[in-house]
Design a protein around this motif. Structure first.
Motif: not given
Length: 309
Positions: A115, A118, A121, A124, A196
């Motif tokens: 996660a 990417r 996200s 993040q 995903d």
């Protein structure tokens, strides 16, 4: 019309790179002696531990409790341990904690790292900052104990798994590896309609076997060798892991009674030194068995996860 003649360039001189002079015979002999002595310092105690665990009772007694070379193979200490008692129970607890904890840690770390790798996200950046913050600052002993107590995990095996389930260092290594996977691979899967979770399960994990083997080894060794958490949170001796038994009965030199060894008769017990060395051997064997199968992935996984991204 005039023609111009170009003079050829002089040939380049081929210079051989300078090589360091090879050390002389005395230096090589000294290096060999030092290497042999270092190997002996490591091997001799290990041989002594194994020899003491399989030596006869008379030989252990006559040797003062430490046997360098046994008079034969006597497995009485191992039979006594595996007949039941606190050592066998601790061995089963350690296997349960190691296998279950490693699976939980790998699942949580890989999903979190993917996660964070990417772009776009949810959350993040803040979560990544929290992971990096955990590498620099760790909570103290008392806050850890209060958190475990508040969640009702005292005297539970979950207290040995959940507080250390995810390591920030391992998450950063996994994230760096996942960021090194080409975006085209993920984009092509999205074009084919994969979500995903399908991308993570069918593409990312198969491509990450090397780094997963390394991280799994890190977690497994950590769970197998951990004793301090059990010393803090576990008071029931039936839930002690093997390393806490090893610390109590081997390092602290506490004598094992017949009740601790499955109710065997006291006059039929092997010497305490043989039992203690057998416990030490049993604590070393699982890691020695697992490591050669994962060793070929070790350098590849660590280097790839460390330099990419």
């Amino acid at each position: 019309m005039t023609t111009t003649q170009t003079t050829p360039a002089p040939p380049r001189s081929k210079r051989r790179p300078r090589q360091l002079d090879a050390p002389g015979v005395p230096v090589r002999v000294i290096k060999g002696i030092v290497l042999v002595l270092a190997c002996l310092l490591v091997i001799i105690p290990f041989i002594g531990v194994i020899s003491t665990s399989i030596a006869s009772q008379e030989h252990v007694t006559n040797s003062g409790g430490f046997v360098l070379w046994p008079d034969g193979v006597h497995l009485d200490a191992y039979r006594t341990i595996f007949n039941g008692g606190v050592v066998l129970q601790a061995l089963l607890v350690s296997f349960l904690i190691t296998v279950g904890g490693t699976l939980i840690s790998l699942a949580g770390s890989t999903m979190l790292a993917y996660a964070l790798s990417r772009p776009g996200s949810f959350g993040q950046r803040p979560i990544l900052m929290i992971v990096l913050f955990s590498l620099l600052f760790s909570p103290g002993l008392i806050p850890n104990y209060l958190v475990v107590k508040q969640f009702g995990l005292l005297d539970s095996l979950w207290a040995l798994i959940l507080p250390t389930a995810i390591s920030g260092f391992n998450v950063i290594i996994l994230r760096s590896f996942f960021m090194g996977i080409p975006d085209e691979v993920v984009d092509s899967a999205r074009i084919d309609g994969a979500g995903d979770f399908r991308i993570f399960w069918s593409i990312i994990l198969p491509l990450s076997r090397a780094v997963l083997a390394v991280i799994g080894l890190f977690y497994a060794v950590g769970y197998w060798n951990a004793f301090f958490s059990a010393l803090l949170y576990i008071s029931d001796t039936a839930k002690w892991p093997l390393q806490l038994v090893l610390r109590t009965y081997v390092i602290n030199n506490t004598e094992l009674s017949s009740g601790d060894l499955g109710g065997a008769a006291a006059d039929q017990l092997p010497p305490q030194e043989s039992i203690q060395m057998a416990i030490l051997v049993i604590s070393l064997v699982p890691i020695l068995i697992v490591y050669p199968f994962l060793q070929r992935h070790f350098a590849k996984g660590m280097l790839t996860g460390a330099v990419k991204g």
